[in-house]
Design a protein around this motif. Structure first.
Motif, PDB file in Angstrom:
ATOM      1  N   LEU A 220       1.077  -1.244  -0.093  1.00  0.00           N
ATOM      2  CA  LEU A 220      -0.119  -0.023  -0.175  1.00  0.00           C
ATOM      3  C   LEU A 220       0.944   1.113   0.306  1.00  0.00           C
ATOM      4  N   THR A 221       0.600   2.290  -0.896  1.00  0.00           N
ATOM      5  CA  THR A 221       1.283   3.470  -1.163  1.00  0.00           C
ATOM      6  C   THR A 221       0.768   4.805  -0.654  1.00  0.00           C
ATOM      7  N   GLY A 222      -0.322   4.820  -0.473  1.00  0.00           N
ATOM      8  CA  GLY A 222      -1.062   6.018  -0.145  1.00  0.00           C
ATOM      9  C   GLY A 222      -2.673   5.856  -0.058  1.00  0.00           C
ATOM     10  N   ALA A 247     -10.710  -2.256   5.989  1.00  0.00           N
ATOM     11  CA  ALA A 247     -10.309  -1.026   6.971  1.00  0.00           C
ATOM     12  C   ALA A 247     -10.698  -1.190   8.363  1.00  0.00           C
ATOM     13  N   SER A 248     -10.138  -0.852   9.506  1.00  0.00           N
ATOM     14  CA  SER A 248     -10.467  -1.095  10.668  1.00  0.00           C
ATOM     15  C   SER A 248     -10.099   0.095  11.538  1.00  0.00           C
ATOM     16  N   THR A 285      -6.366   1.690  10.107  1.00  0.00           N
ATOM     17  CA  THR A 285      -5.587   0.960   9.437  1.00  0.00           C
ATOM     18  C   THR A 285      -6.295   0.430   8.272  1.00  0.00           C
ATOM     19  N   ILE A 286      -5.539   0.146   7.062  1.00  0.00           N
ATOM     20  CA  ILE A 286      -6.049  -0.456   6.008  1.00  0.00           C
ATOM     21  C   ILE A 286      -4.947  -1.640   5.679  1.00  0.00           C
ATOM     22  N   GLY A 296       1.804  -4.851   3.456  1.00  0.00           N
ATOM     23  CA  GLY A 296       0.263  -4.788   3.144  1.00  0.00           C
ATOM     24  C   GLY A 296      -0.624  -3.968   4.158  1.00  0.00           C
ATOM     25  N   ILE A 297       0.010  -3.345   5.050  1.00  0.00           N
ATOM     26  CA  ILE A 297      -0.683  -2.408   5.893  1.00  0.00           C
ATOM     27  C   ILE A 297      -0.284  -0.961   5.893  1.00  0.00           C
ATOM     28  N   TYR A 298      -1.596  -0.272   6.097  1.00  0.00           N
ATOM     29  CA  TYR A 298      -1.078   1.215   5.808  1.00  0.00           C
ATOM     30  C   TYR A 298      -1.887   1.918   7.015  1.00  0.00           C
ATOM     31  N   LEU A 299      -1.193   2.664   7.918  1.00  0.00           N
ATOM     32  CA  LEU A 299      -1.477   3.419   9.107  1.00  0.00           C
ATOM     33  C   LEU A 299      -1.976   5.007   8.770  1.00  0.00           C
ATOM     34  N   LEU A 300      -3.236   4.900   9.442  1.00  0.00           N
ATOM     35  CA  LEU A 300      -3.785   6.373   9.190  1.00  0.00           C
ATOM     36  C   LEU A 300      -3.611   7.184  10.380  1.00  0.00           C
TER      37      LEU A 300
END
Length: 935
Positions: A220-222, A247-248, A285-286, A296-300
């Motif tokens: 995941l890049t963005g 999405a969590s 998190t995605i 494979g994880i993206y933090l928001l």
């Protein structure tokens, strides 16, 4: 699979036939004769004696013994790793401990250890380093045994590998060495941009890569919070089926799910979550479903949340003529990346309080001169909470600039226009943007001209607060901080009357930059606190992303994140994760927009290169077992020779039955007597521990099997014990780690149980022993260490789920958060909260009934005992943990040093409550007791 480390030794097996002929003969067997002299004389006749032949079974045994010794010397190996051509020079090993190493880390270690073992056999010097290492890391040539110790100290980290730096350190370890060196790369699968610059030293003649290829990988890049939904940009290497994204929220609860198929045309891959705006800001998190690594994880964080922007104007009739409305161009510019809040009535005294209640990030005032006094308190509170107020000039604002507290700079009365008193000979263009403002990286638009503006009074602060100006130096956009918020003023109108800026693309970019600086001001969403504004400020590590893709507590090596480096690549000291406080944090991710994946290519420059797979199973030596079998055959051979020669039979025949009986009886009586004496006088195994436990009161903690968690628990209980000894009359013993399935639990008034999702689930026996301990009056303090914010029954973190599984088999009483009148709030210190490393989780205890009469008469709640269970998520042990010099091992999540003091006070209150029960509640009886005693 079995192999040999030194197969050449097996040639010695060719000598077995010669050994066979040497072993065929044995000395003649001695003959035992009866003494009578006549029989001896009769046998004095000389006879030719020939040696007797060795029995076939003894010959076979000795040949087998020789064969086993030869095989053992050849170093047999179970699951041997294919040998590499490492030459005769130094061996340089770089192991990848990056974001993709979590799921095959054991295989990487197995492979590296097998290579080092081969180097040890060959006597080669070895240098080992990791591709993610501290900035001060150096590599040195050493023997293979020492290199194995260093190898085992390396662990996976959620960061991107610096292979060029690792190879550079290894090359530097060669010093003046000129012999051929071999480079071993363990684990590289995917290439990064900086891998293109990898070059090997000319002294490295061979490169070997050990890695397991993967069919497909998604990163995941963005994230973009757009009008049409939450858009996730991703990159795929290899063929993939439809990819599922989840999405969590912060508690791990699923908010949305979507699928996407990667494009074949090279365009950006996107997955869209159709989630309502109200829920989008809860996404933390995605995750790619099934992701086994951190890529494979993206933090928001707050920067990914879609801003709310409220629009207000003082021009009546804007709805009937929208193209003439000052808000028309603003709304068109902001709507792609913000959610617009519109005024409901047109009455500022009604609209502004309603808008502020919704917590917008930005309020735009288009040509509003004076704000009513009735709403100024609302505006002030909103600015103090971090709101951004954007104002646009116009005739009304130009006419009412006196004593306006909501302007960033002091303005001159009236406006400057072509043909006016303060006029230009020609329209002015936009000059260079301030390097310190949000427009610093934008190119000044050459097609924008200004024919009319509001001027600012010259002052020392004017230049500092100017973000954009015209070519003649007069301000176009000014700004000033107000509380935690910002006031921004465009010195032209929001429609194309004074300037053509609103109808250009630069207007959109400028508004977007200002909006990106803002934060939604609803409770819990303000991310730009006072610390963030300080130069050189740092954010404490909060939750770290492991290489396996799990959110965990920060390790000892993680350092506070400098705000200036927030956009830098994740590294050893600042791996991927969140930094800050639970209410205000910054997310540091592995990949950013534009990052791609490519298969790793071996660096050029070496004469030989090859790629081999990682070991599936650990290589182990069988030489010891083969030598043991050879030794057993040697013993058998010795006994056989003694038997054949008659020595063993003579020894057995010489033992008289009576003597043997007496000896056996004496031996039995001696052993029985010693055992009886031991039973009477010597303590049984474990009695010393029992006596010590009774003599000294200690705090226990549960050994989970997770090394990091257990070390933190021991350091935390030790730190609390020291604090108790320095502040109270209670001097606890050393902390005791207990195995709840085997150890006696009754000696400890309190057992700290840190919940680790990575540890094994306690057995039924252990659960039953915990239940019996609580029923007998003991207390267990469960700590999920995940900062629960509402109820442990509603969270969905891995630790919380494990706690649910444990509690499901225990007899748990009704629970409640510690109420204000509970004994725990007054046991030693007066406390209102019970923080640890975190402060968001309540402390749950057994619920106590309370009637109205009791509440009015007693300072604290009653109850004859203590709660058998406590539950928190605030990570008490990490807050209490101190090193040998008394320095904290972990930083507080909030960054507030006072929080650690209150965490220790929480520990003191808990122990005083454990040891004294509800003595505070009994204080209400003191007057009655004194009266009865006649005092």
């Amino acid at each position: 699979m079995i192999g040999f480390a030194i197969p050449a030794v097996l040639l010695a097996l060719l000598a077995l036939p010669a050994i066979y002929w040497l072993l065929r003969l044995i000395p003649p067997r001695p003959v035992t004769e009866i003494f009578p002299p006549l029989q001896i004389l009769l046998k004095l006749q000389k006879k030719e004696e020939t040696p007797a032949k060795s029995p076939w079974w003894l010959t076979a045994l000795r040949i087998g013994l020789a064969a086993l010794v030869i095989i053992a010397l050849a170093r047999p190996l179970l699951n041997p790793q294919a040998g590499i051509d490492s030459g005769s020079g130094p061996l340089l090993v770089a192991i990848d401990n990056d974001w993709v190493s979590g799921n095959d880390w054991e295989a990487r270690l197995r492979t590296a250890e097998a290579i080092l073992e081969q180097a040890s056999d060959a006597g080669q010097p070895v240098a080992v380093t990791a591709t993610i290492a501290p900035a001060s890391e150096t590599a040195t040539l050493q023997d293979a045994t020492t290199a194995v110790e260093k190898l085992r100290s390396i662990s996976p980290i959620a960061a991107r590998a610096d292979r060029a730096g690792a190879i550079g350190r290894l090359a530097a370890s060669l010093g003046d060495e000129t012999s051929d060196a071999t480079l071993i790369l363990i684990g590289p699968i995917f290439a990064e941009s900086r891998d293109d610059s990898i070059e090997v030293d000319n002294r490295i003649t061979s490169v070997t890569r050990f890695a397991t290829e993967r069919d497909a990988q998604t990163i995941l890049t963005g994230i973009q919070n757009r009008t049409d939904g939450l858009a996730v940009a991703y990159e795929v290497l290899g063929e993939s089926n439809p990819i599922t994204f989840v999405a969590s929220d912060l508690q791990g609860r699923q908010i949305g799910e979507t699928q996407s198929i990667a494009n074949d045309d090279g365009s950006i891959n996107e997955a869209i979550f159709d989630i309502p705006f109200e829920l989008r800001n809860d996404v933390a998190t995605i995750r790619v479903e099934g992701a086994e690594n951190a890529g494979g994880i993206y933090l928001l964080d707050d920067s990914n949340r879609r801003r709310r922007v409220a629009l207000l104007t003082g021009i009546a009739g804007a709805e009937e003529q929208p193209l003439l409305s000052p808000l028309f161009y603003i709304e068109r510019a902001l709507s792609p990346f913000a959610d617009i809040i519109e005024a409901r009535t047109g009455d500022l005294t009604v609209d502004i309080p309603e808008i502020v209640e919704q917590g917008p990030a930005v309020i735009v005032l288009a040509d509003i001169g004076v704000l009513p006094n009735a709403v100024r308190d609302d505006i002030d509170r909103w600015l103090d909470a971090g709101g951004t107020l954007i104002r646009f000039a116009g005739p009304r604002l130009a006419a009412t600039t006196d004593d306006d507290p909501y302007l960033p700079v002091e303005l001159r009365a009236g406006e400057r226009e072509l043909g006016g008193a303060l006029s230009w000979t020609e329209p002015q263009r936009v000059g260079p943007f301030s390097p310190d403002g949000p427009f610093s990286d934008l190119t000044p638009p050459r097609d924008v001209t200004v024919t009319r503006q509001i001027l600012a009074e010259p002052s020392i602060e004017l230049e500092e607060g100017t973000w954009a100006s015209l070519e003649d130096g007069t301000p176009l956009v000014t700004a000033a901080a107000r509380g935690q918020g910002t006031i921004v003023l465009f010195h032209v109108t929001a429609e194309a009357q004074w300037s053509n800026l609103p109808i250009t693309g630069s207007f959109v970019e400028m508004l977007k930059r200002v909006t990106d600086l803002a934060s939604n001001t609803a409770q819990g969403s303000v991310a730009n606190d006072a610390i963030s504004a300080q130069e050189g400020a740092t954010l404490a590590p909060l939750r770290m992303l492991s290489a396996s893709g799990d959110l965990t507590t920060p390790g000892d090596f993680v350092r506070p994140l400098p705000l200036a480096d927030a956009e830098a690549l994740a590294g050893f000291e600042n791996p991927a994760g969140t930094y800050g406080t639970p209410e205000s944090f910054v997310a540091k991710n592995l990949f950013a927009e534009g990052d791609t994946l490519q298969p790793f290519a071996l660096p050029a420059g070496a004469a030989r290169s090859q790629s081999l797979p990682l070991m599936d199973q650990r290589q182990s030596s069988l030489a010891g077992w083969v030598f043991l079998a050879a030794f057993a055959l040697l013993l058998i051979d010795t006994l056989a020779v003694l038997w054949i020669n008659g020595y063993l039979r003579n020894m057995l025949a010489g033992l008289r039955p009576a003597t043997a009986s007496i000896a056996v009886a004496a031996l039995v009586l001696n052993l029985a007597g010693n055992e009886a004496i031991a039973q009477e006088n010597d303590p049984q195994p474990g009695d010393e521990q029992f006596i010590a436990s009774i003599d000294t009161t200690s705090i226990a903690y549960v050994i989970t099997g997770d090394r990091a968690v257990d070390e933190t628990s021991e350091a935390g209980i030790s730190g609390l014990s020291r604090f108790l000894a320095s502040r109270t009359a209670f001097e606890p013993g050393e902390p005791v780690g207990v195995d709840i399935e085997r150890d006696v639990l009754a000696f400890y008034p309190l057992i700290y149980f840190p919940i680790s999702a990575g540890a094994e689930m306690p057995s039924e026996t252990a659960i039953a022993r915990l239940d019996a301990y609580m029923q007998a009056g003991g207390t267990i303090l469960f700590d999920t260490r995940d900062d629960l914010t509402s109820s442990f029954s509603s969270g969905a973190s891995a630790e919380t789920q494990r706690l649910r599984e444990i509690l499901s088999d225990l007899n748990i009483p009704p629970l409640e958060p510690v109420p204000p009148d509970h004994v725990l709030t007054k046991a030693f210190y007066i406390l209102e909260a019970f923080p640890g490393r975190y402060s968001g989780s309540p402390l749950w205890v057994e619920a106590t009934p309370l009637d109205a009469q009791e509440a009015s008469d007693r300072p604290v709640r009653t109850g004859d005992g203590v709660t058998p269970i406590m539950i928190t998520g605030n990570d008490f042990a990490a807050a209490w943990a101190l090193d040998a010099e008394g320095r904290p091992l972990y930083s507080m999540a909030s960054g507030d040093p006072l929080q650690r003091i209150y965490a220790f006070r929480t520990g003191v209150n808990i122990m005083m409550y454990m040891l004294t029960g509800n003595y505070k509640a009994d204080q209400v009886h003191v007057p009655a007791l004194l009266e009865r005693l006649g005092q």
